[in-house]
Design an enzyme around this catalytic site. Structure first.
Site, mmCIF file in Angstrom:
data_model
loop_
_atom_site.group_PDB
_atom_site.id
_atom_site.type_symbol
_atom_site.label_atom_id
_atom_site.label_comp_id
_atom_site.label_asym_id
_atom_site.label_seq_id
_atom_site.Cartn_x
_atom_site.Cartn_y
_atom_site.Cartn_z
ATOM 1 C CG PHE A 166 47.445 -143.193 84.960
ATOM 2 C CD1 PHE A 166 47.159 -142.446 83.291
ATOM 3 C CD2 PHE A 166 46.884 -143.540 85.474
ATOM 4 C CE1 PHE A 166 46.051 -141.845 83.252
ATOM 5 C CE2 PHE A 166 45.513 -142.330 85.402
ATOM 6 C CZ PHE A 166 45.115 -141.807 83.945
ATOM 7 N N GLY A 167 50.867 -141.832 85.830
ATOM 8 C CA GLY A 167 51.043 -140.842 86.822
ATOM 9 C C GLY A 167 49.453 -139.805 87.131
ATOM 10 C CB SER B 98 36.309 -150.459 99.618
ATOM 11 O OG SER B 98 37.127 -152.214 98.975
ATOM 12 C CD GLU B 99 36.930 -147.088 102.604
ATOM 13 O OE1 GLU B 99 37.941 -146.923 101.581
ATOM 14 O OE2 GLU B 99 37.491 -147.635 103.860
ATOM 15 C CD GLN C 269 43.109 -169.129 110.583
ATOM 16 O OE1 GLN C 269 43.837 -168.729 110.227
ATOM 17 N NE2 GLN C 269 42.489 -170.197 111.609
ATOM 18 C CD GLU D 108 43.643 -149.160 88.208
ATOM 19 O OE1 GLU D 108 42.891 -149.503 87.133
ATOM 20 O OE2 GLU D 108 44.701 -149.835 87.502
ATOM 21 C CB THR E 63 48.417 -141.828 93.059
ATOM 22 O OG1 THR E 63 47.295 -142.316 92.526
ATOM 23 C CG2 THR E 63 48.272 -141.316 94.402
ATOM 24 N N GLY F 40 49.995 -173.508 109.155
ATOM 25 C CA GLY F 40 51.476 -172.823 109.729
ATOM 26 C C GLY F 40 52.321 -172.772 107.924
HETATM 27 C C1 LIG Z 1 51.269 -150.715 94.575
HETATM 28 C C2 LIG Z 1 50.570 -149.508 94.266
HETATM 29 C C3 LIG Z 1 50.292 -149.512 92.787
HETATM 30 C C4 LIG Z 1 49.580 -148.159 92.172
HETATM 31 N N1 LIG Z 1 49.974 -147.554 91.417
HETATM 32 C C5 LIG Z 1 49.133 -146.755 90.485
HETATM 33 C C6 LIG Z 1 49.717 -145.919 89.558
HETATM 34 O O1 LIG Z 1 49.897 -146.592 88.364
HETATM 35 N N2 LIG Z 1 49.394 -144.675 89.328
HETATM 36 C C7 LIG Z 1 48.555 -143.601 89.953
HETATM 37 O O2 LIG Z 1 48.316 -143.095 88.929
HETATM 38 N N3 LIG Z 1 48.074 -144.582 91.208
HETATM 39 C C8 LIG Z 1 48.528 -145.602 91.700
HETATM 40 N N4 LIG Z 1 48.839 -146.082 92.609
HETATM 41 C C9 LIG Z 1 47.635 -144.966 93.889
HETATM 42 C C10 LIG Z 1 46.264 -145.603 94.395
HETATM 43 O O3 LIG Z 1 45.832 -145.607 93.396
HETATM 44 C C11 LIG Z 1 46.429 -144.642 95.733
HETATM 45 O O4 LIG Z 1 46.605 -145.156 96.476
HETATM 46 C C12 LIG Z 1 44.519 -145.001 95.658
HETATM 47 O O5 LIG Z 1 43.769 -144.539 95.037
HETATM 48 C C13 LIG Z 1 44.187 -144.582 97.214
HETATM 49 O O6 LIG Z 1 44.652 -142.894 97.705
HETATM 50 P P1 LIG Z 1 46.250 -142.535 98.919
HETATM 51 O O7 LIG Z 1 47.054 -143.456 98.963
HETATM 52 O O8 LIG Z 1 46.123 -141.355 98.128
HETATM 53 O O9 LIG Z 1 44.894 -142.448 99.881
HETATM 54 P P2 LIG Z 1 43.874 -141.980 100.524
HETATM 55 O O10 LIG Z 1 43.039 -140.841 99.273
HETATM 56 O O11 LIG Z 1 45.353 -140.601 101.506
HETATM 57 O O12 LIG Z 1 42.802 -142.176 101.047
HETATM 58 C C14 LIG Z 1 43.424 -142.868 102.604
HETATM 59 C C15 LIG Z 1 42.030 -143.307 102.792
HETATM 60 O O13 LIG Z 1 40.790 -142.574 103.821
HETATM 61 C C16 LIG Z 1 40.076 -142.790 102.614
HETATM 62 N N5 LIG Z 1 38.563 -141.486 102.074
HETATM 63 C C17 LIG Z 1 39.348 -141.119 101.410
HETATM 64 N N6 LIG Z 1 38.445 -139.990 101.529
HETATM 65 C C18 LIG Z 1 37.557 -140.409 101.641
HETATM 66 C C19 LIG Z 1 35.667 -139.860 101.949
HETATM 67 N N7 LIG Z 1 35.158 -138.915 101.277
HETATM 68 N N8 LIG Z 1 35.263 -140.630 102.706
HETATM 69 C C20 LIG Z 1 35.428 -142.057 103.138
HETATM 70 N N9 LIG Z 1 36.894 -142.312 103.391
HETATM 71 C C21 LIG Z 1 37.548 -141.758 102.200
HETATM 72 C C22 LIG Z 1 39.762 -144.186 101.116
HETATM 73 O O14 LIG Z 1 39.462 -144.859 100.730
HETATM 74 C C23 LIG Z 1 41.484 -144.858 102.412
HETATM 75 O O15 LIG Z 1 41.115 -145.684 103.031
HETATM 76 C C24 LIG Z 1 49.080 -147.174 93.389
HETATM 77 C C25 LIG Z 1 49.190 -147.458 94.609
HETATM 78 C C26 LIG Z 1 49.266 -148.508 95.224
HETATM 79 C C27 LIG Z 1 50.239 -148.972 96.718
#
Ligand SMILES: Cc1cc2nc3c(=O)[nH]c(=O)nc-3n(C[C@H](O)[C@H](O)[C@H](O)COP(=O)(O)OP(=O)(O)OC[C@H]3O[C@@H](n4cnc5c(N)ncnc54)[C@H](O)[C@@H]3O)c2cc1C
Length: 395
Positions: free
Chosen positions: A122-123, A379-380, A349, A376, A125, A353
């Protein structure tokens, strides 16, 4: 805790033994080498796990989303790479096709996805943003005759580059419409129209990058995808044009319950490993479990795990009953992600080690826990969703 009926309990026990007998003995080495667990996936496919919530007419097991959650929890008690491979294949790969696909799309893809012969991805991001969709979305799909022409890229896509990846559902901007919303992706004051398009693996114009080097989930397959004049038939539009936003919101709500189950499993795995260790490891004349400081840590870990399980059971119950569950899914994802992270820190912890050594599962749990506060929906983002459900976005 609601009592599981016999069918759910049998499934949970089957998954528990599979994780213990098949996954546990080999996963440490695979994890060290960052290898995708093809043999484990083949065996899970043989058990029908990739078709758990998919109806039998499409080759699935005819179960439900809660059954999937129970299996994910048991797998993640032992290893999260295996669990996320199943979660992404089912919740993100197959379920959108089942929920939103045409009869033809279901018939074409579901039997092979449900059997585990192929994996779906599912693409959503993109390199420019995952939390802010569609604001950060740049991928476009333009209808040219009877073909969609896709350009853009997707970041961090799970299961997108394995030898058995069959199809990726790609969210793309297919035009612009009057109305509010859309953030930075607005054009001439109009909001982006988002649609989902199915792109079969191997389609010319789709480039699959090398897999990322990750902090955790080392056996799972995560890649960047780029699309350069990538053409697929017009019939590969998933469901209706312009429904992409609603489709991924629903997909993510369901996915969050599944990720909460996976996180609960990791949290439980930390309790399991710690209980074993504190009986055997001795210091100052006693097993370390004799000391109240250690007992309190384990008690807190148990409390977090129990709370996380209750939260995802509750969200799943509402989901299955067809009741609104967006808030409950976000709460479960948040609580369980925190439980996994906190328990992984405490278990490491407790192991001293040895907790820092890759050969012990808690080291793996520590590396695998962090993503549960990010993937997915961070937490924010979960807090934003809960606030919205409480009516705070209207202020
Ligand atoms: C191992 C892995 C597997 C993944 N698999 C998939 C997949 O299969 N398909 C897919 O589509 N995506 C996938 N993802 C993407 C994942 O869902 C995103 O990384 C995630 O949703 C966060 O988006 P971002 O990395 O662009 O962070 P950003 O959106 O850039 O966020 C950066 C930080 O800013 C905070 N932030 C952003 N907006 C706000 C706000 N308004 N208020 C407060 N804080 C905010 C966020 O919480 C975060 O802490 C995957 C990611 C990883 C690492």
């Amino acid at each position: 805790m609601p009592k599981l009926d016999e069918e759910y309990e049998d499934l949970r026990k089957t998954a528990e033994s599979f994780a213990r007998d098949v996954v546990a003995p080999v996963i440490g080495d695979l994890y060290e080498r960052g290898e995708f667990p093809y043999d484990i996936v083949r065996r899970m496919a043989g058990m029908g796990l990739f078709g758990l919530p998919i109806p039998e007419e499409y080759g699935g097991m005819g179960g439900d989303g809660f059954a999937l959650c129970l299996v994910l929890e048991e797998l993640a008690r032992v290893d999260s790479s295996v669990a996320i491979t199943l979660e992404a294949a089912v919740s993100l790969g197959a379920m959108p096709i089942y929920r939103f696909g045409t009869a033809e799309q279901r018939a074409r893809w579901l039997p092979r996805l449900a059997s585990g012969e192929m994996l779906g991805a599912f693409g959503l991001t993109e390199p420019g943003g995952g939390s802010d969709v569609p604001g950060g979305m740049r991928t476009t799909a333009v209808l040219d005759g009877d073909e969609w022409v896709i350009n853009g890229s997707k970041a961090f896509i799970t299961n997108s580059g394995t030898d058995i990846t069959g199809v990726v559902a790609v969210a793309a901007i297919t035009g612009h419409r009057e109305g509010g919303g859309g953030g930075a992706a607005r054009e001439n004051g109009r909001r982006p129209e988002i649609s989902t398009i199915l792109v079969p693996a191997g389609t010319p114009g789709l480039t699959v990058s090398e897999k990322y080097s990750k902090v955790g989930w080392s056996c799972s397959d995560t890649r960047e995808l780029s699309f350069t004049d990538c053409r697929v038939p017009a019939g590969n539009l998933l469901g209706e044009r312009g429904r992409g936003y609603a489709q991924f919101l629903q997909t993510l709500d369901e996915g969050r319950v599944a990720i909460a189950a996976l996180s609960t499993g990791l949290a439980q795995g930390c309790v399991d490993e710690s209980l074993r260790h504190v009986r055997e490891r001795r210091a100052f004349g006693h097993p370390i479990g004799h000391y109240q400081a250690i007992q309190f840590k384990i008690a807190d870990m148990e409390v977090r795990t129990h709370t996380a399980r209750l939260a995802y059971y509750h969200a799943a119950e509402r989901m299955l009953a067809g009741e609104p569950f967006k808030k409950e899914a976000a709460i479960a994802k948040l609580v369980a992600g925190d439980a996994a992270m906190d328990n992984a820190r405490d278990a490491t912890q407790i192991f001293g080690g040895y907790g820092f050594m890759n050969e012990y599962p808690v080291g793996r749990f520590y590396r695998d826990a962090k993503i549960l506060e990010i993937g997915e929906g961070t937490s924010e983002v979960q807090r934003m969703l809960i606030g919205r459900e409480l009516g705070l976005s209207d202020l």
